[in-house]
Design a protein around this motif. Sequence first.
Motif, PDB file in Angstrom:
ATOM      1  N   ALA A   1       1.994  13.801 -11.221  1.00  0.00           N
ATOM      2  CA  ALA A   1       2.623  12.611 -10.633  1.00  0.00           C
ATOM      3  C   ALA A   1       2.895  11.540 -11.681  1.00  0.00           C
ATOM      4  N   ASP A   2       3.985  10.847 -11.460  1.00  0.00           N
ATOM      5  CA  ASP A   2       4.299   9.598 -12.151  1.00  0.00           C
ATOM      6  C   ASP A   2       4.411   8.561 -11.040  1.00  0.00           C
ATOM      7  N   ALA A   3       3.344   7.800 -10.818  1.00  0.00           N
ATOM      8  CA  ALA A   3       3.305   7.008  -9.585  1.00  0.00           C
ATOM      9  C   ALA A   3       2.511   5.713  -9.731  1.00  0.00           C
ATOM     10  N   ARG A   4       3.000   4.698  -9.004  1.00  0.00           N
ATOM     11  CA  ARG A   4       2.222   3.501  -8.713  1.00  0.00           C
ATOM     12  C   ARG A   4       2.323   3.294  -7.206  1.00  0.00           C
ATOM     13  N   ILE A   5       1.217   3.535  -6.515  1.00  0.00           N
ATOM     14  CA  ILE A   5       1.201   3.431  -5.064  1.00  0.00           C
ATOM     15  C   ILE A   5       0.705   2.043  -4.671  1.00  0.00           C
TER      16      ILE A   5
ATOM     17  N   ASP B   1      -3.926   6.823  -8.393  1.00  0.00           N
ATOM     18  CA  ASP B   1      -2.878   6.911  -7.377  1.00  0.00           C
ATOM     19  C   ASP B   1      -2.572   8.358  -6.996  1.00  0.00           C
ATOM     20  N   SER B   2      -2.690   9.277  -7.963  1.00  0.00           N
ATOM     21  CA  SER B   2      -2.391  10.684  -7.675  1.00  0.00           C
ATOM     22  C   SER B   2      -3.346  11.257  -6.630  1.00  0.00           C
TER      23      SER B   2
ATOM     24  N   TRP C   1      -1.432  14.886   6.140  1.00  0.00           N
ATOM     25  CA  TRP C   1      -0.188  14.834   6.916  1.00  0.00           C
ATOM     26  C   TRP C   1       0.857  15.863   6.502  1.00  0.00           C
ATOM     27  N   GLY C   2       0.588  16.627   5.458  1.00  0.00           N
ATOM     28  CA  GLY C   2       1.599  17.560   4.994  1.00  0.00           C
ATOM     29  C   GLY C   2       2.809  16.820   4.449  1.00  0.00           C
ATOM     30  N   ARG C   3       3.989  17.316   4.742  1.00  0.00           N
ATOM     31  CA  ARG C   3       5.207  16.714   4.197  1.00  0.00           C
ATOM     32  C   ARG C   3       5.497  15.336   4.790  1.00  0.00           C
ATOM     33  N   ASP C   4       4.898  15.018   5.904  1.00  0.00           N
ATOM     34  CA  ASP C   4       5.070  13.682   6.481  1.00  0.00           C
ATOM     35  C   ASP C   4       4.328  12.611   5.694  1.00  0.00           C
ATOM     36  N   CYS C   5       3.587  13.015   4.663  1.00  0.00           N
ATOM     37  CA  CYS C   5       2.829  12.037   3.860  1.00  0.00           C
ATOM     38  C   CYS C   5       3.726  10.969   3.262  1.00  0.00           C
ATOM     39  N   VAL C   6       4.977  11.336   2.941  1.00  0.00           N
ATOM     40  CA  VAL C   6       5.874  10.384   2.285  1.00  0.00           C
ATOM     41  C   VAL C   6       6.184   9.183   3.176  1.00  0.00           C
ATOM     42  N   LYS C   7       6.033   9.343   4.475  1.00  0.00           N
ATOM     43  CA  LYS C   7       6.306   8.244   5.407  1.00  0.00           C
ATOM     44  C   LYS C   7       5.216   7.166   5.346  1.00  0.00           C
ATOM     45  N   HIS C   8       4.137   7.443   4.618  1.00  0.00           N
ATOM     46  CA  HIS C   8       3.013   6.508   4.516  1.00  0.00           C
ATOM     47  C   HIS C   8       2.950   5.825   3.147  1.00  0.00           C
ATOM     48  N   PHE C   9       3.903   6.129   2.249  1.00  0.00           N
ATOM     49  CA  PHE C   9       3.824   5.631   0.879  1.00  0.00           C
ATOM     50  C   PHE C   9       4.740   4.436   0.650  1.00  0.00           C
ATOM     51  N   TYR C  10       4.256   3.475  -0.154  1.00  0.00           N
ATOM     52  CA  TYR C  10       5.049   2.387  -0.702  1.00  0.00           C
ATOM     53  C   TYR C  10       4.801   2.380  -2.204  1.00  0.00           C
ATOM     54  N   GLY C  11       5.807   1.989  -2.970  1.00  0.00           N
ATOM     55  CA  GLY C  11       5.628   1.921  -4.414  1.00  0.00           C
ATOM     56  C   GLY C  11       6.705   2.691  -5.145  1.00  0.00           C
TER      57      GLY C  11
ATOM     58  N   PHE D   1       7.129 -11.142   0.087  1.00  0.00           N
ATOM     59  CA  PHE D   1       7.494 -11.256  -1.328  1.00  0.00           C
ATOM     60  C   PHE D   1       6.252 -11.453  -2.199  1.00  0.00           C
ATOM     61  N   MET D   2       5.378 -12.354  -1.811  1.00  0.00           N
ATOM     62  CA  MET D   2       4.155 -12.614  -2.571  1.00  0.00           C
ATOM     63  C   MET D   2       3.288 -11.358  -2.642  1.00  0.00           C
ATOM     64  N   LYS D   3       3.195 -10.646  -1.528  1.00  0.00           N
ATOM     65  CA  LYS D   3       2.392  -9.424  -1.497  1.00  0.00           C
ATOM     66  C   LYS D   3       2.997  -8.355  -2.387  1.00  0.00           C
ATOM     67  N   ALA D   4       4.319  -8.205  -2.335  1.00  0.00           N
ATOM     68  CA  ALA D   4       5.000  -7.183  -3.137  1.00  0.00           C
ATOM     69  C   ALA D   4       4.829  -7.445  -4.636  1.00  0.00           C
ATOM     70  N   VAL D   5       4.975  -8.696  -5.055  1.00  0.00           N
ATOM     71  CA  VAL D   5       4.791  -9.036  -6.470  1.00  0.00           C
ATOM     72  C   VAL D   5       3.342  -8.783  -6.891  1.00  0.00           C
ATOM     73  N   GLY D   6       2.403  -9.175  -6.036  1.00  0.00           N
ATOM     74  CA  GLY D   6       0.999  -8.961  -6.343  1.00  0.00           C
ATOM     75  C   GLY D   6       0.648  -7.501  -6.538  1.00  0.00           C
ATOM     76  N   GLU D   7       1.234  -6.621  -5.711  1.00  0.00           N
ATOM     77  CA  GLU D   7       0.971  -5.190  -5.848  1.00  0.00           C
ATOM     78  C   GLU D   7       1.427  -4.674  -7.201  1.00  0.00           C
ATOM     79  N   ARG D   8       2.516  -5.221  -7.713  1.00  0.00           N
ATOM     80  CA  ARG D   8       3.065  -4.748  -8.979  1.00  0.00           C
ATOM     81  C   ARG D   8       2.344  -5.314 -10.197  1.00  0.00           C
ATOM     82  N   CYS D   9       1.448  -6.253  -9.961  1.00  0.00           N
ATOM     83  CA  CYS D   9       0.656  -6.822 -11.061  1.00  0.00           C
ATOM     84  C   CYS D   9      -0.650  -6.055 -11.284  1.00  0.00           C
TER      85      CYS D   9
END
Length: 418
Positions: free
Chosen positions: A74-78, A100-101, A111-121, A246-254
């Motif tokens: 994986a190349d991921a930031r969840i 994150d992996s 969840w199998g392939r439905d796992c992607v419906k639970h991801f942000y990032g 917006f504040m939450k999204a920026v915080g996640e990326r920090c």
Amino acid sequence: MSSIIGIINKKGRTLEPALVEKTMVPPVYWEPDDSGIWSRGPVALGCHMLYTTPGSLNEKLPHYHEESGCCITADARIDYREELAEELNLDWKDARNLPDSIFLLKAYQKWGRDCVKHFYGDFAFAIWDDRSQTLFAARDHFGCRPFYYFETEELFAFSSDIMGLMLMPGFSAKIDEMFLVDTLATIVPEKDKTAFETLFRLRPAHMLSIDRDAGLTTVRYWDLELKPAFTGLNETEAAAGLRQRFMKAVGERCRSAFPVGIELSGGLDSSAIACAASGVSNKENSLTAFSHTLSEEQKKHYYPFIDETGYAEIVAGTCHFKDHFRIHGEGSYGCLQVLSDFLDLCPMPYGQGFSLFSDLLYNSARKAGVRVLLSGFGGDEGVTSQAGGFFEELVQAGKLGELKKQLRLKIRKGGGNY
């Protein structure tokens, strides 16, 4: 950003170690913190890792889970990991430092392939399921992480970086002329196309699977939609909701084990992100700003222009950044050399290459130890968009009736002729 790779022999034949090693080409523009290969029979997964998040410091990829028979690269930031941990019935105290992996793999196991419906990032990942003899892969909602693939009669291969794929037997470097025509005509090429006819991209918000029975399939798992729950908000409620998200999204990326940087222009987009990030930063990941500027000598040759330097200085002073680097490029090797270097790194034409002119800024960030660089780039096409490419999209989609309707509305609102 890490780099992932995978190979499957579709006829079930054992992969030769020499082929796997050959495709694990080290990146030419960055040095991995760690590299690994997992191989079993007709399947091999690999990863060149770049540490960014705290969890990545102890991460080993590819990772094989013996009990489930699943292996992930994986190349991921969840993002929103605490909420995801709750959905997975994980104790947050124990899950806080998980890579994150592992979140991705545990979600797939539940969840199998439905796992992607639970991801942000931002993510591009692949999971080989030994029990079902299936490869499952997915790319994030907006395609922030790359995922290229190609297949022959015998092999299927994918990677974040096409250099390794070009060394695979059967790879063809025949140019896709329509991709070049679309790019030169400023019509956005199809999201799965590349400059090579046989090389494809996994589209944003799509998942991919390959097995012996169904072969290769790709399916869209998400699309942008207007939720009815938001349509009844007044302006104050909408502004408050936007600010909170917006504040939450920026915080996640920090979330970083290294210094965090911000490309600060002084414009609306980067300034808003800078102010939001300064509110969630701490001593461990204190912010450093990087601004493109003009020297006094350069200002004599580039006029008229809009100088936003003063706005950037105001924001930097208000946010109390650890440091503020001002990059003007005077005395450097110039944009032609930057373009030459870019062509040396990239083995094929790309639709857009705006970032190549930020090389000096990126090098400054690298020397400062920054591995997460926030940016307002893309804000013009998003929050503050004038929708300049909308008509071109309608032409490309063949929606001429809708194009005529929208042009009439444009003329009626702003005047002029089309």
